[in-house]
Scaffold this active site. Structure first.
Site, PDB file in Angstrom:
ATOM      1  CG  ASP A   1      -1.938   1.099   1.204  1.00 56.30           C
ATOM      2  OD1 ASP A   1      -1.921   1.883   0.247  1.00 56.30           O
ATOM      3  OD2 ASP A   1      -2.750   1.188   2.156  1.00 56.30           O
TER       4      ASP A   1
ATOM      5  CG  ASP B   1      51.953 -19.310   2.815  1.00 55.26           C
ATOM      6  OD1 ASP B   1      52.305 -19.913   3.846  1.00 55.26           O
ATOM      7  OD2 ASP B   1      50.882 -18.684   2.727  1.00 55.26           O
TER       8      ASP B   1
ATOM      9  CG  ASP C   1      53.103 -20.928   7.668  1.00 58.04           C
ATOM     10  OD1 ASP C   1      53.497 -19.820   8.059  1.00 58.04           O
ATOM     11  OD2 ASP C   1      51.899 -21.175   7.423  1.00 58.04           O
ATOM     12  CG  ASP C   2      54.923 -16.926   5.855  1.00 54.14           C
ATOM     13  OD1 ASP C   2      54.210 -17.607   5.092  1.00 54.14           O
ATOM     14  OD2 ASP C   2      54.460 -16.118   6.681  1.00 54.14           O
TER      15      ASP C   2
END
Length: 1687
Positions: free
Chosen positions: A549, A789, A863-864
């Site tokens: 409406d 990586d 881990d890099d």
């Protein structure tokens, strides 16, 4: 045992319902438990032949009945049960077998009861055949030769109530029976159906002997059944307790059997508790529990006794043992009260009330020590039954009248009525269906009614328009034709038929008519309704169809669907206006969007409306087409990314392009994670996780997880299960699994919360490299790089099986059949030691690669990996070998993130290029986009993010110095222009950040250092040919202690500070320090007054190192070229500067000046009478120059400072030598004072130093004397030299001052210290400034107007120039008076009634004030109309009782009974209580109209005065509690002069108040110092005034006899509580003993205080005694003589 023959007891229990019905017919009530107990345990002990398994033999039943019905010693509680047994025997039901109806089930030994003399009927043949022995493994031992049975039983048995013959066998053997079947001809008794451990094996050897018994152990089947069919003792002790209680009386267990039962049926803890309770219940000879160990061991042995069960003594001991064991069972079964468990028992929806009551009583037995069947517990059980019943039953029971008179049976009966009258499920559904239909009909009728009204309004409006336009000539209303009948409701207007309307008439021609509210055009839909645009939205999880409406301003719901807010809106409709509520925020889900919105709730609305407000929020679009209107909206999901501020730079980073040549993927296919999958390190042993000592398993429940999140992490969990990374397990450890949504996608990843595990695991030393100095080991000549990586690095390490249960978590996947716990077989993420463990493992695996490939440099950060080489060829070969080595070791590399053989790579957030490291543009963009902070936390975040880049920003600490104070939460956050400038300068410096060379460890370093404004700044450089390349820009703020040093010493601290930071980059290489000071000479010969030995040793260990060298200052120092705020310091000699900056006064000496007077100062602090007293004094060797006590708690150091400061002040303009024995005061004056002042009076921790105010005063007073020498002298010396004598006198004077009450300075010649400008011309005259200050102080206390204040000042002895103008100026400048005083208007002077003396005429009134302390809201005000004296009392209520209480407790005791009381007609004054009190006291209480000036103007004006004063005081003090400020307001009111110039205080007490006396609180003083000093002076004045009155009390008393009473005196004793018409004194009594305070008299046991005695009056004695000498030397003759005159 083991047979299935039924017994009478088992038959009745199997058919208990019939038995209970028969009892009901007999009008008795029986219980199943008591039925079994009486039959098996109670009645067999009567000795009448009743077997434990029951019998239907009427003779035995009648014998038991006679005992039960005995008048004395009977058993009334057993009457219903034996009556039912009798009825069952006389009228047996069908389930009683014929043999049981006439069988006499009793043993030969048990037939000695009353029925033993009767011949018994011959037994019928048994129903079942005789059974042989059931023991399968072995035959029983041979029986002894059987004796012939007796021919007949005894003829006559004992009479009822008579004890059986003592020769009859008793004890356990009395009820034992044989297991073998006997012949029908055997008269010894029927066979038993129960196997017993002790069984009779034949008749007794003698007529009156005991039946021999033989031991038969329990069968394993019975023990198994008892164990499995009964709950554990801890869970339900009643079950096993009842079982063993029945076994003790029916199965005749021996001591061994009892131990076997305890061992099998109970746990170790339960068994120990039972034995302990049993030993507590061993009875002694007196029948009470005994504590004697021998009796306890004899009756209840813990070891196997040697009892002969075929003897009376053995059987008796066994019987005592069984009873004691049962008592121990019952004692151990007692539980602590846990009514919470009882309250958890609730009636089920379909549970009958009787079943619920049984469960409730079982809960009482299980969780409380109470027996719910006892009479005293019936009320509690009844209340629980009512409160925990079903809602409908509970409602019914609570409405019963006389509920306290209902028993449990009555309540169950009422509950059964409600239970059986409940409607069925079908009836409920039918009722709900009818109610729904009725609601629907009502709603349709309302809608039709509303639509009818609307259409009627529209039609009438159209008709009115037609009449206005087309029927102007005929305005008269048309009337129906004559004779035309009206139409019915369902009659057609065309054909006049009923059943349809005209528009539906079949006879009517199809003529097109104009439609109301429609457009006439070709191709329209005709009369068909237009399709309404409707959409379905999910509101709070419920789909609702909305009608779109666009004309509605607000969206509407017909039902609130939750809470309704406080907001209301008036809605204008066709039927009028009405107020409707708004809902609170509701959650809407539209596609992937979620919004919150508040709806208007209109129940009368035909359908929910979607208004413009929600359409706008959803950005909806409405399209009209041939199919109808369509509503669409933007359905793009809103994503929220949450990350740390220091990681924000990653959002601005450009994705690293994958530069991997496909040949790399083909050469090493097993190393890339995208092709080879997850890796596994094959040379690393499984990781073992060590727990802390004392760590116990922890189980944290899984957090609730949404369905979307569970579906999101399910693929990951399944993938790990398929790879073997996760395995099912059962572990006492459990931690929750958290689903984390990945930004930008709908994917979730599982994250395990291992915080509780990390707390219980041992810490290991972290060996992960520091990224700050990791690149220092990278040679600048290596310009070719490769970055790798590792993928899923932690999962490459196996976890030891013993450590896997630590990381278990809960997971349920019904589709895959996984339910339970999973755990990791690899090293998990989130574990605190995972980075260190993996870093060490990878470092060990790559050690051979480093040794075999020296041409490349390999850097590893977890881990890099970074490979650097000087040439492309070396870099390529090294990278290939590294990939091959990683593949061989089992690790996997991410191909997406790999950067292979490039000259520019990104590693650890740095950009590496050409042997230099740069800040990445992403990091710069992150800092540049940070908005100005608004909280201390945001400031810390900005400094942390920008601090990562501080190596590239010259002088970062100087730039950020203004921002550091804003990081503290304790200070207000105010962002100023200075802070904004520092914020912008840091960003600008970051934009111009240069490239920094990588440290070359083969070359020496040079460190340039400079210090400015407490900040150390430096540049670490290395040479490259003729140039110096910067390696790092260093800056750091000095600590508060070093910041207060001279410039040369601050340079030393700056070098030491920056050298520590540079060591992280130089890794211990040689460093040359260049600064603008001769630092080496300072370090080698440090000053002894500025720093501690520990700090100097620390600096020397850093700077006098062989690898640190100092170079002469350079002409151009790169550190000094950094931005500075001031010009550089001129060239100087550091030793001279340090000497100049040591003291506070250059001519201050530490040796006495010749020819100068000497003063001796001392301070004393000690504890006296539990309080710390302190004092200070100054003496000149002969007299006391100054002495004063100091506030309580003052330390000795503070007292010394006060004494020294006061001496310097008194010696202003003089030459003086001051001696002190305090090293603290001496060092402060000569050395430390200047140091403290330079560093801001702060300690090394940044806090204020102690005695800050005293040190500042001392530093200011040092400059007052013309020449001064402060000399240190030893304290407490015994010599006679002037210094020792003066020091002792100063010490004594300080101690005396501490013990005295004098707290003000006392000077010997104060006139010498007063400047000429301050000399007063006349006593009491003040300067204009001092006078104005005095008036301000007086006005602050009273807030009087100018006239009253002028009168008050004139009453003092002070002379103030321009008094009137000063008073007007002070009162006009008072902010509180200006905000409170009303505007005065001219009125005619009226007249009021007054009293003629104080206390005669009072006016009283209540005035309301805002709520104050303790809930006081009203103020009761009394005012004496004669004197104006006011009394005001805070009250909570405005009642007559309050008025009467204050009159009786406050007015009457202090002012007497007033004659007249005036008040208005308030309820508290016209009440009967108030008027009655006035009548009783004779007070004329005059009532008048409220606010009538002629009657109550004085008290009403006083109400206003008090309120105004309270308001002013509140404004000045900032306090909100008017109750605490009321005494000050009363002080002002009572000391304000009236129209005659007198204050109420003067009228009432005849003298001025103490505050107006000269030298009082407000009196001026030469040293007009703080408020506390003034108050102390006032205290001394008051003490001086009252000392003359009370000093007599403190004089020592004269030595005199405390009382005149002597031994032998006659005294009278005072009565403590004399009664009515009773004399106050009693006696006389003769004095026997005396003490200085008490007397002992004859006839009274206690000592009597002398104040309670007085001499007895003399009286003539009626007789006398005379002593006569006898002839014998050891004899005396005493003669009594009568006094005739006394008669």
């Amino acid at each position: 045992m083991g047979q299935n023959n039924s017994t009478p007891l088992s038959l009745t229990l199997d058919h208990w319902k019939d038995v209970r019905t028969r009892a009901h017919n007999l009008s008795v009530k029986i219980r199943k438990g008591k039925w079994q107990t009486f039959c098996s345990s109670e009645w067999p002990t009567f000795g009448v032949g009743w077997p434990p398994e029951g019998t239907f033999n009427l003779s035995v039943i009648f014998a038991v009945k006679r005992i039960v019905f005995q008048e004395t010693g009977g058993h009334p509680d057993q009457v219903p049960y034996i009556v039912v047994w009798q009825d069952l025997a006389q009228s047996p039901p069908p389930w009683v077998p014929p043999s049981a109806k006439i069988a006499v089930v009793s043993s030969p030994e048990n037939t000695r009861g009353p029925s033993a003399g009767r011949p018994s009927a011959p037994p019928r043949p048994p129903i079942y055949p005789a059974t042989d022995d059931l023991l399968l493994l072995s035959e029983p031992p041979p029986y002894p030769a059987a004796l012939p049975p007796p021919l007949a039983p005894p003829a006559v048995g004992p009479a009822p109530g008579q004890a059986p013959d003592s020769s009859d066998p008793e004890g356990p053997a009395a009820g034992t029976r044989s297991r073998r079947a006997r012949s029908p001809a055997d008269d010894s008794g029927p066979d038993s159906t129960v196997i017993l451990p002790l069984r009779a094996i034949g008749p007794p050897a003698e007529p009156n002997g005991l039946v021999p018994l033989q031991y038969w152990p329990f069968s394993s089947a019975d023990l198994y059944n008892w164990k499995s069919n009964h709950p554990s003792f801890s869970e339900n002790p009643a079950g096993l307790t009842g079982l063993l209680e029945s076994l003790m009386f029916s199965h005749q267990p021996t001591w061994d059997d009892c131990q076997q039962l305890l061992q099998i049926l109970f746990t170790t803890e339960e068994r120990e508790r039972i034995l302990l309770e049993a030993r507590k219940n061993v009875l002694g000879d007196n029948g009470a529990p005994t504590q004697l160990e021998n009796l306890i061991n004899e009756a209840f042995p813990l070891n196997r006794p040697q009892w002969d069960y075929n003897t009376a003594a053995g059987r008796e001991r066994l019987l005592v043992y069984r009873r004691t064991l049962v008592a121990g069972l019952k004692g151990a079964a007692r539980r602590p009260t846990n009514l919470a468990k009882v309250r958890e028992v609730l009636q089920g929806p379909a549970e009958p009330p009787s079943v619920f009551l049984e469960r409730l009583m079982e809960a009482y037995r299980r969780y409380t020590p109470f027996d719910p069947s006892e009479e005293g517990q019936q009320a509690a059980v009844a209340m629980a039954f009512i409160g925990q019943s079903a809602p409908d039953i509970k409602k019914k029971l609570q409405r019963l009248e006389g509920l306290q008179d209902y028993s449990l049976q009555d309540l169950v009966r009422e509950a059964e009525k409600v239970y059986h009258k409940r409607e069925t499920e079908e009836e409920r559904q039918e009722r709900e269906k009818k109610e729904a239909e009725e609601r629907e009909r009502r709603r349709d009728r309302r809608q039709e009614k509303n639509l009818t009204r609307i259409l009627a309004a529209v039609v009438s409006e159209r008709g009115s328009r037609d009449r206005q336009t087309g029927n102007l000539s005929n305005r008269a209303r048309k009337t129906p034709r004559d004779g035309r009948p009206p139409l019915d409701k369902d009659q057609c207007a065309y054909c006049k038929e009923k059943g349809h309307w005209a528009r539906e008439c079949p006879q009517k021609k199809n003529v097109r008519e104009a439609k109301v509210l429609a457009l006439d055009d070709q191709g329209s839909r005709g009369s068909d309704p237009l399709p309404e645009p409707r959409v379905t939205l999910t509101v709070e999880g419920t789909p609702i169809e909305f009608l779109v409406d666009t004309g509605a301003e607000h969206s509407v719901l017909t039902q609130p669907m939750g809470k309704v807010g406080s907001r209301r809106t008036v809605v204008e409709g066709a039927t009028g206006s009405k107020v409707y509520p708004w809902t609170t925020k509701r959650l809407l889900k539209i596609g992937h969007k979620q919004v919150t919105h508040s709806f208007l709730v209109i129940p009368e609305c035909p359908a929910p409306l979607l208004g413009r407000d929600l359409l706008t929020k959803l950005k909806a679009q409405i399209q009209f087409s041939a199919e109808g209107p369509q509503v669409t909206w933007e359905d793009r999901p809103t994503m929220c990314l949450v990350l740390n501020l220091e990681e924000e730079y990653r959002l601005h980073e450009k994705p690293v392009p994958s530069s991997i040549d496909p040949s790399w993927l083909q050469l090493f296919p097993t190393v890339w994670a995208e092709r080879a999958g997850m890796g596994l390190a094959n040379q690393v042993p499984p990781v073992v996780v060590e727990l802390r000592s004392g760590a116990s398993p922890v189980a944290v429940r899984q957090y609730p997880m949404s369905k979307e999140a569970r579906e999101g992490i399910r693929p990951h969990i399944q993938r790990f299960l398929d790879l073997g990374v996760l395995v099912p397990c059962q572990s006492p450890w459990n931690t929750p699994l958290l689903p984390v949504k990945k930004p930008g996608t709908n994917d979730y990843r599982p994250v395990q919360d291992l915080r509780e595990i990390n707390k219980r695991v041992q810490d290991i030393h972290p060996t992960v490299p520091n990224p700050y100095n990791l690149l220092s080991s990278l040679p600048p000549s290596h310009t070719w790089y490769s970055v790798l990586d590792l993928k899923d690095a932690f999962f490459c390490l196996k976890l030891h099986p013993n450590s896997q249960p630590l990381f278990a978590f809960e997971w349920r996947d019904p589709e895959k059949g996984n339910t339970g716990q999973l755990t990791w077989t690899r090293l998990p993420q989130g574990f605190k030691n995972s980075p260190t463990l993996f870093d060490e493992a990878l470092h060990r695996d790559l050690a051979p690669f480093r040794a075999l490939n020296p041409q490349v440099v390999l850097l590893q950060y977890v881990d890099d990996l970074l490979v650097a080489a000087p040439t492309y060829r070396d870099c390529k070969e090294g990278t290939q070998k590294l990939l091959q080595e990683l593949s061989k070791l089992g690790y996997r590399v991410s191909a997406k993130k790999a950067q292979l053989c490039q000259k520019e790579v990104t590693y650890l957030g740095y950009l590496l290029k050409e042997g230099k490291r740069w800040l990445t543009p992403a990091r710069k963009a992150t800092v540049m986009k940070i908005p100005p902070p608004t909280t201390p936390r945001q400031v810390r975040e900005f400094l942390g993010t920008a601090g990562f880049c501080r190596l590239w920003i010259p002088g970062f600490a100087s730039l950020a110095a203004p921002l550091y104070p804003l990081t503290k939460e304790s200070i207000p956050f105010i962002w100023t222009e200075e802070h904004q400038k520092a914020f912008d300068r840091i960003k600008e410096a970051l934009l111009s950040a240069p490239a920094l060379a990588l440290p070359d460890l083969t070359k020496p370093f040079t460190l340039y250092v400079d210090e400015r404004a407490g900040v150390a700044r430096g540049v670490l450089t290395q040479t490259l040919g003729p140039w110096r390349r910067p390696v790092a820009y260093l800056s750091k703020k000095l600590d508060p202690v070093a910041s207060g040093w001279p410039t040369c010493l601050k340079a030393v601290a700056a070098v030491a500070l920056l050298l520590k930071d540079a060591d992280k980059l130089t890794l211990g290489q040689n460093v040359t320090v260049i600064a603008s000071h001769s630092l080496e000479s300072i370090v080698r010969q440090p000053p002894d007054r500025w720093m501690t030995n520990a700090r100097m040793t620390h600096y020397q260990s850093l700077l006098l190192n062989e690898r640190v060298s100092f170079a002469p200052p350079a002409v151009l120092n790169p550190a000094t070229l950094l931005p500075v705020e001031s010009e550089a310091t001129p060239v100087h000699r550091c030793s001279e500067i340090l000497a100049e900056e040591t003291g506070t006064r250059r001519d201050l000496k530490d040796q006495p000046l010749p020819g100068v007077p000497a003063w001796y100062t001392d301070g004393s602090s000690f504890i006296a009478e539990g309080k710390r007293r302190a004092g200070a004094a100054i003496v000149d060797g002969k007299r006391t120059v100054w002495a004063s006590s100091l506030p309580e708690g003052t330390s000795a150091q503070k007292a010394e400072l006060v004494a020294l400061t006061q001496a310097l002040r008194l010696a202003e303009g003089k030459d003086i030598n001051i001696y002190t024995d305090s090293r603290y005061a001496f060092a402060t004056a000569h050395i430390h004072g200047a140091i403290y002042k330079q560093r801001g009076l702060l300690t090394s921790a940044g806090k204020d130093i102690k005695n800050k105010e005293e040190i500042l005063a001392l530093l200011e007073a040092i400059h007052l004397p013309k020449r001064v020498a402060i000399i240190h002298c030893p304290g407490h010396q015994k010599g006679n030299d002037p210094v020792a004598t003066g020091n002792r006198r100063a010490d004594e004077a300080a101690k005396q001052a501490a013990l005295s009450t004098r707290v003000l300075a006392e000077t010997t010649k104060p006139q010498e210290l007063i400047x000429p400008a301050q000399v007063k011309t006349r006593p009491g005259e003040l300067t204009p400034d001092r006078g104005k200050e005095f008036i301000q102080r007086l006005h602050q206390l009273t807030h009087l107007g100018p006239e009253k204040l002028l009168q008050l000042v004139n009453r003092t002895s002070l002379l103030i120039p321009n008094l009137q103008s000063a008073v007007r100026e002070v009162t006009s400048q008072c902010q509180a008076c200006a905000m409170t005083n009303a505007v005065t208007t001219y009125r005619e002077t009226g007249k009021r009634q007054r009293g003629d003396r104080p206390g005669v005429y009072w006016e009283v009134d209540f005035t309301e004030v805002k709520p104050g302390r303790y809930g006081n809201r009203y103020l009761l005000v009394f005012i004496d109309t004669f004197s104006g004296w006011v009394e005001a009392f805070p009250t909570k209520t405005e009642t007559a009782l309050t008025v009467c209480k204050k009159i009786l407790e406050e007015i009457l005791p202090r002012f007497g009974i007033p004659k007249v009381l005036g008040s208005d007609n308030g309820p508290a004054f016209v009440a009967q209580v108030s008027q009655g009190l006035a009548t009783q006291l004779g007070i004329n209480w005059k009532l008048h109209c409220a606010y009538r000036p002629q009657s109550s103007g004085q008290v009403e004006r006083m109400n206003r005065t008090i309120k105004e004063t309270l308001t002013k005081l509140a404004l000045e003090t900032g306090x909100k509690d008017w109750v605490a400020l009321l005494p000050l307001a009363l002080l002002r009111a009572r000391n304000t002069p009236g129209r005659f110039g007198l204050t109420p205080y003067e009228i009432l007490y005849g003298g001025p108040p103490p505050i107006l006396e000269s030298g009082g609180t407000l009196g001026p003083d030469d040293n007009f110092l703080p408020v506390l000093f003034t108050h102390l002076k006032a205290l001394e004045v008051v003490r001086t005034q009252i000392w003359d009155q009370i000093k007599e009390v403190y004089k020592p008393g004269t030595v005199a006899i405390p009382h005149p009473f002597q031994v032998g005196d006659q005294v009278l004793v005072r009565r403590h509580r004399p009664g009515s018409l009773e004399p106050r004194w009693k006696g006389p009594y003769l004095v026997l003993l005396t003490t200085p305070t008490a007397v002992k008299v004859d006839g009274i046991a206690a000592w009597v205080h002398a104040s309670h005695l007085k001499p007895a009056p003399p009286s003539a004695p009626d007789e006398s005694w005379e002593l006569e000498k006898a002839d014998h030397p050891l004899k005396l003759r005493i003669r009594r003589r009568r006094n005739e005159s006394a008669k």
